[in-house]
Scaffold this motif. Structure first.
Motif, short mmCIF file in Angstrom:
data_model
loop_
_atom_site.label_atom_id
_atom_site.label_comp_id
_atom_site.label_asym_id
_atom_site.label_seq_id
_atom_site.Cartn_x
_atom_site.Cartn_y
_atom_site.Cartn_z
N THR A 95 0.81 -1.22 0.00
CA THR A 95 0.00 0.00 0.00
C THR A 95 0.85 1.28 0.00
O THR A 95 0.32 2.37 0.10
CB THR A 95 -0.89 0.03 1.27
N TRP A 96 2.17 1.12 -0.13
CA TRP A 96 3.03 2.29 0.06
C TRP A 96 4.12 2.51 -0.99
O TRP A 96 4.93 3.42 -0.82
CB TRP A 96 3.70 2.19 1.44
N PRO A 97 4.18 1.75 -2.10
CA PRO A 97 5.31 1.92 -3.03
C PRO A 97 5.46 3.34 -3.56
O PRO A 97 6.58 3.84 -3.67
CB PRO A 97 5.00 0.95 -4.17
N GLU A 98 4.34 3.99 -3.85
CA GLU A 98 4.43 5.33 -4.43
C GLU A 98 5.12 6.29 -3.46
O GLU A 98 6.02 7.05 -3.84
CB GLU A 98 3.00 5.82 -4.71
N THR A 99 4.69 6.22 -2.20
CA THR A 99 5.26 7.12 -1.19
C THR A 99 6.77 6.91 -1.08
O THR A 99 7.55 7.87 -1.08
CB THR A 99 4.60 6.81 0.19
N ILE A 100 7.17 5.64 -1.01
CA ILE A 100 8.59 5.35 -0.81
C ILE A 100 9.39 5.67 -2.08
O ILE A 100 10.45 6.31 -2.02
CB ILE A 100 8.79 3.89 -0.34
N TYR B 193 -9.79 -5.24 -9.95
CA TYR B 193 -9.45 -4.39 -8.80
C TYR B 193 -9.20 -2.95 -9.26
O TYR B 193 -9.54 -2.00 -8.58
CB TYR B 193 -8.18 -4.90 -8.12
N TYR B 194 -8.58 -2.82 -10.39
CA TYR B 194 -8.21 -1.51 -10.94
C TYR B 194 -9.46 -0.65 -11.16
O TYR B 194 -9.43 0.56 -11.09
CB TYR B 194 -7.48 -1.75 -12.26
N VAL C 141 -1.37 1.76 -7.22
CA VAL C 141 -0.79 1.18 -8.45
C VAL C 141 -0.97 2.13 -9.64
O VAL C 141 -0.18 2.14 -10.58
CB VAL C 141 -1.39 -0.22 -8.75
N LYS C 142 -1.98 2.97 -9.56
CA LYS C 142 -2.25 3.88 -10.68
C LYS C 142 -1.15 4.92 -10.83
O LYS C 142 -1.07 5.61 -11.83
CB LYS C 142 -3.61 4.55 -10.50
N ARG C 143 -0.31 5.05 -9.81
CA ARG C 143 0.79 6.02 -9.89
C ARG C 143 2.13 5.35 -10.20
O ARG C 143 3.16 6.01 -10.20
CB ARG C 143 0.93 6.76 -8.57
#
Ligand SMILES: O=c1ccn([C@@H]2O[C@H](COP(=O)(O)OP(=O)(O)O[C@H]3O[C@H](CO)[C@@H](O)[C@H](O)[C@H]3O)[C@@H](O)[C@H]2O)c(=O)[nH]1
Length: 479
Positions: free
Chosen positions: A135-140, A162-163, A222-224
């Motif tokens: 839930t955090w890849p974009e932030t990191i 899901y998308y 995931v959209k980012r």
């Protein structure tokens, strides 16, 4: 020369979801990327690392670093572990909701800290490849200016559903207690699908469960992503993939297997492996049914009983993977009385090398819970399936196997409980040369499609090379 290589050689941190069915494809991806010039830093949770090392035969050199042998063979794969916030002895499956809360709130802090340290000590790190369920890849990725790659370990169909959760909500198929029951025919690239075939989380009554909160967040995140990698094959899910690709750069690169699937050099098993080879050697071609429900799904005692009796009625030889926690964490004696006596027709094991078993010529059918890795492996080995989906994507994966590709049968209609008579009938259908002919023909075609995709000019290889090139460009243009 050395300096130039340092600048242009991409270095990615890989963070799988800490589950068996995710660690395996991530490990395979790590090796594939390293074989193609990447430096990899692979991150497992301390718990996963502990389980893997505990499961290894004694005195193996790679015990402390599962990639030691890969590195010796020349691959630049480094290995790190990170705390998920729980003690090693904490039973993560038995306390699933608590564990998921930890994954939402505590684990990301530890990953963030580790990535920060890694990036600071090694500026060659340019890329972050995380499981789509995180839930955090974009932030990191943003914080450390890394190219953000999402790796999806399930079929494109499931990702696409899901998308488009927002569409399901707008149309009343999700997010309401009295949901619509007609077909869903508005998801781009997805043929009309019945609500009963949606993933179990989207059919659940509790709309605020930790799992659903993870899903909302992960599929917003995931959209980012800069790129999405999917462990599927273009020709098998072409419309769904094209529609996804219109939204974001998406690459079907599957099946992501080791170059010799039965001879992997990286340990990934969370349980000790029983070697079935000697037993299989004694069995005729195509005569054995393999049964496995993956690494953590649980089955009711009643269903186990019906399957056990169905197996006896069918009279086929079989290998059954029965993990000690197959029905619960307390109950260990789960087979019906009399079933457990030794006969040469059956082998019951707690864990084995599934891919080795499926590749053996004696195996002619697979009773599976429809985990995506199991499906890919079964297709690769040309073994028709008997589908017994339990939860999550397995429900939707079943549709692909049975309804769309014709390479498997349902163990039951999914409405009425399973019965031993039906189980026996279906087993005999799949295993019979005559009755199972259609399934065998279709699975041979699918296997060929997969093989073609992995050749130099095949779709998965081309997509993979395109990804490599796009990622390098992106790395160069990072601000
Ligand atoms: O005795 C065994 C049993 C399984 N496996 C391996 O374990 C993996 C199991 O993966 P999968 O079939 O996908 O099942 P799960 O462990 O249940 O995987 C989870 O992760 C998958 C990928 O995201 C999802 O599709 C599943 O629904 C989800 O439960 C496969 O590679 C198997 O080869 C073994 O090696 N030996």
């Amino acid at each position: 020369m050395e300096e130039d290589n340092q600048c242009t050689k991409p270095h990615a941190i890989l963070v799988p979801l800490p589950l068996q069915g995710h660690v395996i494809p991530f490990t395979n991806l790590a090796v594939k990327l390293a074989l193609n010039g990447f430096t990899i830093t692979f991150v497992n949770t301390q718990y996963i690392h502990h389980q893997i090392t505990k499961s290894q035969p004694n005195n193996k050199t790679e015990q402390d670093d599962i990639f030691a042998a890969a590195r010796k063979s020349g691959l630049d794969i480094r290995y790190k572990t990170v705390s998920d916030g729980f003690p090693l002895a904490f039973n993560r499956f038995q306390n699933l909701d608590q564990c998921l809360e930890g994954h939402l709130h505590v684990y990301p802090t530890h990953v963030d800290e580790l990535v920060g340290d890694l990036v600071q000590s090694d500026p060659s790190i340019t890329c972050f490849i995380a499981d789509t369920f995180h839930t955090w890849p974009e932030t990191i990725a943003n914080k450390y200016n890394l190219v953000n790659v999402s790796f999806w370990t399930e079929p494109a169909l499931v990702l696409s559903i899901y998308y488009h959760l927002d569409l399901l909500k707008q149309n009343g198929h999700f997010g309401f207690h009295d949901k619509r029951e007609d077909n869903i025919d508005y998801i781009p690239g997805v043929q009309a699908i019945e609500p009963k075939d949606l993933m179990s989380y989207l059919q659940a009554a509790d709309l605020s469960s930790p799992m659903l909160r993870i899903i909302y967040k992960a599929f917003h995140e995931v959209k980012r992503a800069d790129f999405i990698l999917i462990n599927t094959v273009q020709e098998l899910e072409s419309e769904t993939l094209s529609a996804l690709h219109e939204k974001q750069p998406t690459y079907a690169i599957g099946p992501v297997f080791p170059s010799k699937p039965t001879k992997t050099i990286v340990a990934t098993n969370l349980m000790s492996e029983f070697d079935c080879t000697q037993w299989l050697k004694t069995k005729p071609h195509g005569s054995v049914l393999f049964i496995s429900f993956g690494s953590y799904a649980q089955v009711t005692t009643k269903d186990i009983e019906e399957i056990a009796h169905g197996l006896l009625l069918s009279k086929v030889s079989f290998i059954w993977v029965l993990r000690p926690d197959t029905t619960s964490y307390e109950e260990t004696n789960i087979l019906p009385v009399g079933f457990d006596s030794l006969t040469s027709k059956k082998l019951i094991v707690p864990w084995c090398s599934q891919i080795k078993v499926l590749s053996h010529p004696a195996v002619g059918g697979f009773l599976t819970h429809c985990g995506w890795n199991s499906i890919l492996e079964s297709m690769w080995c040309g073994v028709p399936m008997l589908c017994f989906p339990l939860w999550t994507d397995q429900i939707t994966n079943r549709k692909l196997v049975v309804d769309d590709w014709g390479i498997g049968l349902n163990i039951c209609d999914g409405v009425k409980p399973i019965t031993r008579v039906e189980v026996a009938e279906k087993i005999n259908h799949v295993m019979s040369e005559k009755l199972g002919h259609g399934l065998q023909k279709e699975i041979k075609n699918v296997r060929q499609t997969m093989e073609d995709a992995l050749t130099l000019n095949g779709s998965s290889q081309k997509n993979f090379f395109q990804f490599l090139s796009d990622v390098k460009t992106k790395v160069q243009t990072r601000n």
